[in-house]
Write an enzyme that holds these catalytic residues in place. Structure first.
Site, PDB file in Angstrom:
ATOM      1  N   ASP A  17      34.701  31.421  62.142  1.00 20.61           N
ATOM      2  CA  ASP A  17      35.258  31.434  60.791  1.00 20.61           C
ATOM      3  C   ASP A  17      36.645  30.810  60.750  1.00 20.61           C
ATOM      4  O   ASP A  17      37.000  30.134  59.788  1.00 20.61           O
ATOM      5  CB  ASP A  17      35.296  32.865  60.239  1.00 20.61           C
ATOM      6  CG  ASP A  17      33.943  33.259  59.663  1.00 20.61           C
ATOM      7  OD1 ASP A  17      33.379  32.450  58.905  1.00 20.61           O
ATOM      8  OD2 ASP A  17      33.441  34.342  59.991  1.00 20.61           O
ATOM      9  N   GLU A  27      40.359  35.585  61.950  1.00 23.95           N
ATOM     10  CA  GLU A  27      39.417  34.524  61.590  1.00 23.95           C
ATOM     11  C   GLU A  27      39.768  33.887  60.248  1.00 23.95           C
ATOM     12  O   GLU A  27      39.045  33.041  59.745  1.00 23.95           O
ATOM     13  CB  GLU A  27      37.980  35.042  61.603  1.00 23.95           C
ATOM     14  CG  GLU A  27      37.757  36.343  60.892  1.00 23.95           C
ATOM     15  CD  GLU A  27      36.334  36.891  61.089  1.00 23.95           C
ATOM     16  OE1 GLU A  27      35.446  36.168  61.545  1.00 23.95           O
ATOM     17  OE2 GLU A  27      36.136  38.070  60.744  1.00 23.95           O
ATOM     18  N   CYS A  49      36.098  35.815  70.373  1.00 26.85           N
ATOM     19  CA  CYS A  49      34.676  36.172  70.322  1.00 26.85           C
ATOM     20  C   CYS A  49      33.852  35.147  69.548  1.00 26.85           C
ATOM     21  O   CYS A  49      32.663  35.322  69.357  1.00 26.85           O
ATOM     22  CB  CYS A  49      34.487  37.562  69.734  1.00 26.85           C
ATOM     23  SG  CYS A  49      35.063  37.696  68.042  1.00 26.85           S
ATOM     24  N   HIS A  80      23.856  29.640  62.537  1.00 23.58           N
ATOM     25  CA  HIS A  80      23.176  30.718  63.247  1.00 23.58           C
ATOM     26  C   HIS A  80      21.988  30.198  64.052  1.00 23.58           C
ATOM     27  O   HIS A  80      21.608  30.796  65.046  1.00 23.58           O
ATOM     28  CB  HIS A  80      22.812  31.838  62.276  1.00 23.58           C
ATOM     29  CG  HIS A  80      24.024  32.686  61.948  1.00 23.58           C
ATOM     30  ND1 HIS A  80      24.581  32.744  60.704  1.00 23.58           N
ATOM     31  CD2 HIS A  80      24.808  33.446  62.742  1.00 23.58           C
ATOM     32  CE1 HIS A  80      25.653  33.511  60.749  1.00 23.58           C
ATOM     33  NE2 HIS A  80      25.805  33.958  61.966  1.00 23.58           N
TER      34      HIS A  80
HETATM   35  C1  PEP Z   1      33.555  34.381  64.099  1.00 26.18           C
HETATM   36  O1  PEP Z   1      33.728  34.164  62.896  1.00 26.18           O
HETATM   37  O2  PEP Z   1      33.996  33.632  64.984  1.00 26.18           O
HETATM   38  C2  PEP Z   1      32.784  35.543  64.543  1.00 26.18           C
HETATM   39  C3  PEP Z   1      32.713  35.863  65.805  1.00 26.18           C
HETATM   40  O3  PEP Z   1      32.126  36.248  63.589  1.00 26.18           O
HETATM   41  P1  PEP Z   1      30.734  35.797  62.912  1.00 26.18           P
HETATM   42  O4  PEP Z   1      30.235  34.579  63.670  1.00 26.18           O
HETATM   43  O5  PEP Z   1      29.804  36.946  63.033  1.00 26.18           O
HETATM   44  O6  PEP Z   1      31.152  35.509  61.523  1.00 26.18           O
HETATM   45 MG    MG Z   2      33.349  35.726  61.437  1.00 24.43          MG
END
Ligand code: PEP
Ligand code: MG
Length: 997
Positions: A864, A840, A911, A593
């Site tokens: 993920d 994912e 995404c 993050h």
């Molecule tokens: C992902 O896992 O690619 C995703 C977009 O969700 P997050 O990053 O919020 O887990």
């Molecule tokens: Mg995710």
């Protein structure tokens, strides 16, 4: 933690003798895949050392340390011998609890079993049990031990009334991880009860995670309208654990029986704990650290018990024992079961006490115990590596110091992971933690050291005030003010004062107070709160800096590249973007993050560059290439010139991309790829549109929830989602339903601690355990949308069954809303709703063909999906750098997903972070992805990237990528392809294929 299941229990076994029984136990472990046949020798060798008979018809065979190689995975097998087996020490065994343990996990079992030994008739019940459940019930479920230790005790608290003591006690339990916010709220209206002698008790079972007792004493006895207060005890009970908290109450009774309530306010934490543990106020006490590698398991425990008995015989006093930390009271050091029941581990402090009028005898008996423990209780022991000297020089080592790693040579290029695009050239500043040298003890006297500490704190406060006044931006000022507040925390000072009174230097006392508060904070389940531990240490270092006259590192005022070992999301959020031109971290991965935040701040960043970057001298010029993932150290003039050219090219490209950001992203041959925004905050939807977003492709609604102190109600959610829909002005909003769990905890939705939270309760699995929360969210989204385009997306779906379970809720809510609308307006509403799932988890991609007929769309969460496909934790400090979404395995799963979706008329978005990876855009378009959802800042560039493609070359990129064996091969094959295309097409791809720095 070892646990027992019914499958681990074998009933009605018969053995000719104890060896046969042991053989059967070994066979059971082998059959269960826990150990190899060689483990039997280890079991026999252990019995040859001494019997593992525990009492009450139970023996606990386990191997010797040498036989641990024969253990395949830690586990237990329980064999019941209804007729009993005569053990080699003459006891009769009805239950063999045989343990295959790779380390000291068996202590947990031992600890649980010793509780059983206190109960009457256990051996008969174990011998006659006819169901595994009876044995399980008899052995008892392992529950977390109730807490009453230095973390739950607070002495000399400067409270003015009873309520302040109640809240301080509850806060103590909260910090110790025993209770959540609900408990604190319950305490606001709780009515304490007077137990006598000025000791009060308040209790609750609201939001309790682990039983615990906090005891807080005021600075001096308080006279209040309720009466005198000498101590306030706050009990957290777990209803499902029945009377598990009783021993805690018994400890309070000890205080009452002892009398002397009025003396409690004057006691230090250690003295109060000693009184609570039942240690006599007049007893002599010694403290010694246990060094045995596997803790106080049966063999050393037996030796300790023998030493206590010898002391009793020789000096007429049997010492008592307790752990310095932990919820248990004082036990007789001569009782094996009691000693085992403490479950002492290596590194824990054992406190022996001897209560006798004859001081010399007490001292001699205690000396025997200390000698026995220090000699290893029959085992070879090593001193603790991190044992701090108690006198002389004590040093706080700075984390990430790189004394043995050499800095990269001039004009070298350090490979790293591209984390945030862009390129920066600037001198670097390496954030190194300072090193403080000081004496752990002081001969100057406690008063002198208290005064020094007060001056140090005061000076640190002045420094912070000056920084607050100079701080640019509200966030920075807020954080510094919080540091100032932490400095004034009376608890820290009180904790430090205790050590000062025991002879510590001001520096050692202060750091130990800071360190234990920070460690308590780190244990909190709430990650945001846990991150505050870093702030505490920051504050602690400032004071140490003053006391030892060591300057603290401060970032240069001029533009620089920040180099650091790792960086938390909150650190990124507070970076001063006017000065920090680029970011390099030694650890970390692209989908952490922190990296996501760096991208959203627009700071070029690379992560996972390795420890050598921390050895670079401050002021050395660096080129950070956030696109290709590399750092050039002290670049040559020609390399620098190329980088400058590339930056200029990029700026031009960015300017051009910005100009055409509102136009759709069409490939040169007219294929439209929708480019939309990833959002965590509904207030940012307008900004996304302004940057050219054709909609929102991922609204991470958990961040909407996290911004509230409790779950937002229906009306609040409708307002929040409505805000995004208004700003989108008819563009679609893909709202992902709550994706809590894994690395995104929600403070008011406490989750059980799991060994692997990423493989545990998270995403839709978790949401389905609280369907009412999901239902309210769906209702809010549908209501807010009305006739506007809304796309509901479920996270972490593993297969069709989960989709169906979630869809039932959507269909029901939708039907209800439609019926209500029809009743009011005479006709059903116009809706533009689609339902989709995130892909994912590899199983969802592999079974996409069965899911596709029942959805309108898929959105591939490559963050993920990569983590689960490559088995690399996306936040792993060192491995996540390898979690590259351009791995052919991930690409194949995306290909399967696209094929399945298109075959059933569904569309596919991506995404995850891969969607904005410059090298990946062509591959994804070539695989047939219809929509790319990226952070708002990336939208103009991703659109520009699409416009530079044509479908045929994109498909070629996808084809070439799919046949590579590794992600490195994919990236270099794409480089070659681009170089080739560049040559073939003249200058049209110039801007894409920036020259390497
Ligand atoms: C992902 O896992 O690619 C995703 C977009 O969700 P997050 O990053 O919020 O887990
Ligand atoms: Mg995710």
């Amino acid at each position: 933690m070892l646990s027992l299941d019914r499958e681990d229990i074998l009933l009605a076994a018969h053995a000719t003798d104890w060896r046969d029984a042991l053989q059967q136990a070994a066979d059971a472990l082998v059959a269960g895949g826990r150990a190899t046949v060689a483990y039997r020798e280890g079991l026999l060798a252990r019995e040859a050392q001494s019997s593992t008979y525990l009492g009450q018809g139970i023996a606990i065979p386990h191997g010797t340390p040498d036989s641990r190689d024969a253990v395949l995975s830690t586990g237990v097998r329980v064999l019941q011998f209804p007729d009993g087996v005569e053990w080699h020490d003459g006891n009769r065994v009805f239950l063999l609890v045989t343990i295959a343990a790779q380390s000291d996990e068996h202590l947990d079992i031992l600890r649980a079993l010793t509780r059983v030994l206190d109960r009457d008739g256990v051996s008969e019940r174990l011998a006659t049990a006819s169901e595994p459940e009876q044995i399980l019930a008899e052995l008892g479920q392992e529950v977390k031990p109730a807490r009453l230790d230095a973390d739950t005790v607070l002495t000399g608290f400067p409270a003015r009334d009873r309520d302040e003591l109640v809240l301080a006690a509850a806060a103590r339990l909260r910090q110790a991880g025993c209770v959540g916010d609900g408990f604190i709220s319950a305490m606001l209206s709780a009515e304490p009860r007077a137990l006598g002698q000025g000791i009060w008790l308040v209790q609750s079972d609201q939001d309790v995670l682990q039983a615990g007792l906090a005891v807080v004493t005021p600075e001096k006895s308080l006279e209040t309208r309720h009466g005198r207060i000498n101590a306030l005890a706050c009990l957290a009970r777990v209803p499902s654990q029945g009377q598990h908290h009783r021993p805690l109450l018994e400890r309070l009774l000890i205080l009452l029986e002892d009398g002397g309530g009025d003396r409690l306010p004057g006691l230090s934490t250690a003295a109060l704990l000693a009184r609570l543990s039942g240690e006599s106020a007049t007893a002599q006490v010694v403290r010694v650290t246990l060094l045995n590698a596997h803790g106080l398991h049966a063999r050393p425990a037996k030796q300790l018990v023998q030493a206590a008995r010898d002391a009793g015989e020789r000096h007429g006093v049997i010492p008592s024992l307790r752990l310095e930390e932990g919820g248990d009271g004082v036990v007789s050091a001569a009782s094996l079961t009691k000693v085992l029941g403490l479950g002492a581990r290596r590194g824990q402090a054992l406190v022996f006490s001897a209560a006798t009028e004859d001081q010399a005898k007490a001292e001699a008996a205690l000396a025997m115990m200390v000698a026995a423990v220090q000699a290893g209780l029959g085992e070879a022991v090593e001193p603790l590596a991190d044992q701090r000297p108690t006198a002389g020089t004590s040093v706080i080592e700075s984390a990430g110091q790189t004394s043995d790693v050499e800095a990269p040579t001039a004009d070298s290029v350090v490979p790293a992971v591209a984390a945030s695009p862009g390129m920066a050239i600037a001198p670097c500043w390496v954030m190194r933690l300072p090193r403080f040298d000081y004496s752990a003890r002081s001969d100057a006297g406690a008063d002198n050291e208290v005064a020094r500490l007060e001056v140090g704190i005061q000076e640190a406060r002045l420094q912070l005030q000056a920084l607050v006044n100079r701080a640019e931006g509200a966030e920075m000022a807020e954080i510094l003010s919080m540091h100032e507040e932490m400095l004034g925390d009376p608890e820290l000072f009180v904790a430090a004062r205790e050590s000062l009174e025991e002879g510590s230097s001001a520096e050692a006392a202060w750091w130990s107070a800071i360190d234990s508060a920070a460690r308590a904070q780190e244990n909190l389940a709430d990650r945001l709160l846990a991150e505050r531990a870093a702030d505490l240490r920051d504050v602690g270092r400032r004071v140490l800096g003053v006391l030892t006259e060591t300057p603290l590192p401060s970032a240069p005022e001029t533009p620089h590249v920040l180099v650091t070992e790792d960086i938390g999301p909150s650190d990124v959020a507070r970076l001063d973007t006017t000065r920090v031109r680029g970011l390099v971290t030694a650890l970390g991965g692209a989908t952490s993050h922190s990296a996501i935040l760096a991208r959203s701040l627009g700071i070029p960043a690379v992560v996972g560059a390795g420890q050598s970057v921390l050895a670079i001298a401050d002021g050395t010029e660096l080129i950070v290439d956030g696109e290709r993932g590399r750092v050039s150290v002290a670049p040559s003039a020609s390399r620098r010139a190329r980088a400058e050219e590339a930056i200029a090219g990029r700026e031009q490209r960015q300017a051009a991309a910005w100009e055409s950001r509102m136009a759709p992203a069409m490939t040169r041959d007219g294929h439209h790829v929708e480019v939309v925004a990833n959002l965590g905050n509904t207030a940012h939807a307008g900004d996304a549109v302004e940057r050219g977003a054709e909609g929102v492709g991922l609204l991470r609604t958990e961040f909407v929830f996290m911004a509230h102190p409790q779950a937002p109600d229906l009306a609040t959610q409708i307002t929040q989602y409505g805000e995004a829909l208004d700003a989108l002005d008819g563009r679609p909003l893909v709202a992902r339903t709550l994706d809590v769990g894994g690395d995104k905890p929600l403070s008011y939705w406490p989750l059980p601690r799991e060994d692997n939270p990423f493989l545990g309760l998270r995403g839709i699995r978790l949401a389905l355990t609280r369907p009412e929360v999901l239902e309210t969210q769906v209702r809010a989204l549908l209501t807010a949308a009305g006739s506007r385009p809304i796309r509901l997306m479920f996270p972490m779906v593993k297969d069709l069954a989960e989709l169906r379970a979630a869809r039932v809720i959507v269909d029901r809510v939708r039907d209800e809303l439609d019926a209500a609308h029809e009743a009011e307006h005479g006709q059903p509403p116009q809706r533009d709703v689609q339902v989709g799932v995130m892909i994912e988890i590899p199983s969802a991609a592999l079974t996409a063909a069965s899911i596709a007929p029942e959805v309108d769309f898929f959105s591939v969460g490559t963050n993920d999906l990569t983590q689960y496909t490559l088995a690399i934790d996306r936040g792993h400090a060192t491995l996540s750098a390898q979690a590259d979404g351009l791995h052919p395995a991930v690409l194949r799963l995306i290909e399967m997903t696209v094929n399945a979706a298109h075959a059933h008329g569904a569309w596919v978005g991506v995404c995850g972070e891969l969607a904005s990876d410059d090298q990946a855009v062509g591959v994804l378009v070539g695989l047939g992805v219809d929509e790319l959802s990226v952070s708002s800042r990336q939208i103009p560039l991703v659109k520009a990237r699409v416009r530079e493609l044509d479908l045929a070359t994109a498909r070629e990129q996808a084809r070439v990528a799919l046949i590579q064996p590794t992600s490195e091969d994919v990236r270099s094959a794409l480089d070659t392809l681009l170089d080739h295309a560049d040559t073939a097409q003249g200058t049209s791809l110039d801007t894409l294929n920036q020259e390497s720095v």
